[in-house]
Design a protein around this motif. Structure first.
Motif, PDB file in Angstrom:
ATOM      1  N   LEU A  84      -6.760  -0.885  -1.739  1.00  0.00           N
ATOM      2  CA  LEU A  84      -5.716  -0.634  -2.547  1.00  0.00           C
ATOM      3  C   LEU A  84      -4.664  -1.265  -2.230  1.00  0.00           C
ATOM      4  N   ALA A  85      -4.233  -1.784  -1.043  1.00  0.00           N
ATOM      5  CA  ALA A  85      -3.231  -2.384  -0.674  1.00  0.00           C
ATOM      6  C   ALA A  85      -2.994  -3.846  -1.052  1.00  0.00           C
ATOM      7  N   THR A  87      -4.670  -4.719  -4.000  1.00  0.00           N
ATOM      8  CA  THR A  87      -4.492  -4.747  -5.482  1.00  0.00           C
ATOM      9  C   THR A  87      -3.174  -4.301  -5.791  1.00  0.00           C
ATOM     10  N   GLY A  88      -2.367  -3.645  -4.921  1.00  0.00           N
ATOM     11  CA  GLY A  88      -1.193  -3.224  -5.276  1.00  0.00           C
ATOM     12  C   GLY A  88       0.228  -3.696  -4.647  1.00  0.00           C
ATOM     13  N   SER A  91       6.057  -1.345  -3.044  1.00  0.00           N
ATOM     14  CA  SER A  91       7.273  -1.154  -3.759  1.00  0.00           C
ATOM     15  C   SER A  91       7.618   0.137  -3.545  1.00  0.00           C
ATOM     16  N   ASN A 277      -5.997   6.252   0.790  1.00  0.00           N
ATOM     17  CA  ASN A 277      -4.765   6.496  -0.349  1.00  0.00           C
ATOM     18  C   ASN A 277      -3.672   6.138   0.041  1.00  0.00           C
ATOM     19  N   ALA A 279      -0.323   4.399   0.819  1.00  0.00           N
ATOM     20  CA  ALA A 279       0.557   3.741  -0.181  1.00  0.00           C
ATOM     21  C   ALA A 279       0.738   2.047  -0.033  1.00  0.00           C
ATOM     22  N   PRO A 280       0.690   1.347  -0.873  1.00  0.00           N
ATOM     23  CA  PRO A 280       0.850   0.004  -0.306  1.00  0.00           C
ATOM     24  C   PRO A 280       2.288  -0.268   0.393  1.00  0.00           C
ATOM     25  N   ASN A 281       3.328   0.209   0.248  1.00  0.00           N
ATOM     26  CA  ASN A 281       4.308  -0.157   0.920  1.00  0.00           C
ATOM     27  C   ASN A 281       4.312   0.463   2.661  1.00  0.00           C
TER      28      ASN A 281
END
Length: 313
Positions: A84-85, A87-88, A91, A277, A279-281
């Motif tokens: 997920l990270a 591909t994201g 921000s 899940n 978060a990308p940040n």
């Protein structure tokens, strides 16, 4: 019902000892959490949790099952989080709790480099003077010392270790005379860290001071930056991470005391709520820290494959 989701829910309920708490963390209702674990028990034809009106505890079968599946679920979540990270785009707001032992000057450098790489991330930094709760404080992550007592439901990853230094101002050293051996510390003023949330047996610097200067006058604070400023004001000798006092040593506003003495090291860890899940940040911050050897040349990098763990696993 999804088998993997049932495994995740069982692990979370077992760690928290509460269906309601697990449901809140996984953003579902208590009824869904109960059905999820019940479906797992039906599938296994075994009672995993003992429910009463006041508590939820593991049965013997539940303990055996938890020992085997917790690491499996963590590994799956870690892989999913990494994908997920990747591909994201990192921000948005990054709400970060910081324990008082993490120096503000070092943290500013760290976040400066992080935001330069990820300019769409906006950090919000809250220094904690007490216990840190990711859930209650709505924090995305926390930066703490390696001995901080996080609850078992939190993922803790060690980042780096930094050597400590005994330091004092030239003015203080001139006032106390020559310090030639460890025994001399016992007649002086020691500036030491005190944090009620983390003053545990695992605090290596606290244990070192108690062992080597038990009769010294101890002035305590729960902030490394405050201890550094006290040392600069000539109030005593501080035992601090080298990363915090490196510039002071360079410009000679602080002097190293007993430089040949073997001193304890300190560690930096990042804690976050779940590998799944993520978060990308937050994922970007975890990976950024892992790649930094956090304290630059003052630190030894950590083998993350060995130390990335779920506290209490």
């Amino acid at each position: 019902m999804d088998y993997l989701q049932s495994l995740r829910m069982f692990v979370k309920v077992a760690e928290l000892g509460s269906f309601t708490g697990a449901a809140d963390q996984m953003n579902v209702s208590s009824a869904v959490a109960t059905r999820s674990v019940a479906s797992l028990e039906d599938r296994l034809d075994a009672r995993l949790l003992q429910r009463t009106t006041r508590s939820v505890t593991l049965t013997e079968a539940g303990r055996l099952f938890l020992d085997r599946v917790r690491s499996i679920v963590a590994d799956i979540d870690d892989v999913e989080g990494g994908l997920l990270a990747a591909t994201g785009v990192p921000s948005g707001t990054l709400r970060l709790a910081v324990q008082g032992t993490v120096g503000a000057g070092y943290l500013a450098k760290l976040l400066g480099a992080y935001t330069a790489r990820y300019p769409l991330v906006v950090p919000q930094v809250i220094y904690a003077d007490g216990p840190i709760s990711l859930v209650e404080g709505r924090f995305d992550a926390a930066l703490t010392s390696d001995y901080y007592p996080h609850p078992g439901s939190v993922v803790v990853r060690a980042v780096a270790r930094s050597q400590t230094m005994l330091v004092a101002s030239p003015r203080y050293l001139a006032s106390v005379g020559r310090i030639g051996q460890l025994a001399d510390l016992d007649r002086l003023v020691m500036l030491s860290h005190e944090d009620g949330a983390s003053a545990t047996e695992h605090d290596s610097t606290r244990r070192w001071l108690d062992a080597n200067a038990p009769h010294a006058t101890h002035i305590r604070a729960n902030s490394s930056d405050m201890l550094r400023r006290m040392a600069l004001e000539g109030m005593g000798i501080a035992l601090l991470p080298a990363s915090i006092v490196a510039e002071d040593i360079d410009d000679r506003t602080l002097m190293q005391v007993l430089p040949d003495t073997k001193l304890p090291s300190t560690g930096l860890s990042i804690a976050y709520g779940s590998r799944r899940n993520l978060a990308p940040n937050v994922r970007a911050l975890v990976d950024f820290l892992a790649a930094q050897s956090a304290y630059d040349s003052l630190a030894a990098p950590v083998n993350h494959d060995d130390i990335a763990l779920e506290e209490g696993a």
